[in-house]
Design a protein around this motif. Structure first.
Motif, PDB file in Angstrom:
ATOM      1  N   UNK A  95       0.808  -1.264  -0.205  1.00  0.00           N
ATOM      2  CA  UNK A  95       0.017  -0.112  -0.108  1.00  0.00           C
ATOM      3  C   UNK A  95       0.703   1.186  -0.014  1.00  0.00           C
ATOM      4  N   UNK A  96       2.006   1.411   0.810  1.00  0.00           N
ATOM      5  CA  UNK A  96       2.714   2.348   0.805  1.00  0.00           C
ATOM      6  C   UNK A  96       3.481   2.759  -0.419  1.00  0.00           C
ATOM      7  N   UNK A  97       3.976   1.481  -1.119  1.00  0.00           N
ATOM      8  CA  UNK A  97       4.671   1.800  -2.509  1.00  0.00           C
ATOM      9  C   UNK A  97       3.595   2.419  -3.521  1.00  0.00           C
ATOM     10  N   UNK A  98       2.381   1.662  -3.520  1.00  0.00           N
ATOM     11  CA  UNK A  98       1.301   2.112  -4.393  1.00  0.00           C
ATOM     12  C   UNK A  98       0.891   3.586  -4.227  1.00  0.00           C
ATOM     13  N   UNK A  99       0.991   3.872  -2.970  1.00  0.00           N
ATOM     14  CA  UNK A  99       0.382   5.610  -2.641  1.00  0.00           C
ATOM     15  C   UNK A  99       1.636   6.392  -3.295  1.00  0.00           C
ATOM     16  N   UNK A 100       2.720   5.849  -3.134  1.00  0.00           N
ATOM     17  CA  UNK A 100       3.908   6.684  -3.589  1.00  0.00           C
ATOM     18  C   UNK A 100       3.855   6.660  -5.208  1.00  0.00           C
TER      19      UNK A 100
END
Length: 125
Positions: A95-100
């Protein structure tokens, strides 16, 4: 015959590993099969590494009594025998990677979506 080196696995463990790798451990010829030798060598390496790690933890605990035995030894074990991240941790990282990626205008990777989907499927309704 005595074992001279302290990190040689006992014959009982080698026999156990042989039984794990073979359908017919009584057949002596199966001992020399590539698959069997690889399994035994891997188990022996793990066993030896575990023996060495425990000896190091014991030494560190004795050498640094001021640091607290449990804290130093556990930190050493944690860094030398890391556990794979849980599915929840993997999903949060995805999720953190996707948000970035999304904030930069990129499309999320299907690998990340699959990790999140698997984590969500594990949840109770």
């Amino acid at each position: 015959m005595t074992q001279e080196h302290p990190i040689i696995p006992p014959p009982e463990l080698v026999h156990q590993w042989h039984k794990e790798a073979c359908k017919d451990p009584c057949n002596k010829s199966t001992f020399f099969e590539s698959k069997t030798l690889k399994h035994i060598a891997t188990q022996a390496a793990r066993w030896g590494a575990d023996q060495e790690l425990e000896a190091c933890c014991k030494w560190v605990a004795e050498a640094t009594p001021w640091a607290g035995e449990n804290w130093v030894a556990e930190k050493l074990r944690k860094h030398r025998r890391p556990k794979p991240p849980s599915l929840k941790e993997q999903a949060l990282e995805a999720l953190a990677e996707m948000a970035g990626c999304m904030s930069a205008g990129f499309v999320p990777m299907s690998r990340d979506l699959g990790t999140i989907r698997r984590a969500l499927e594990k949840l109770d309704d």
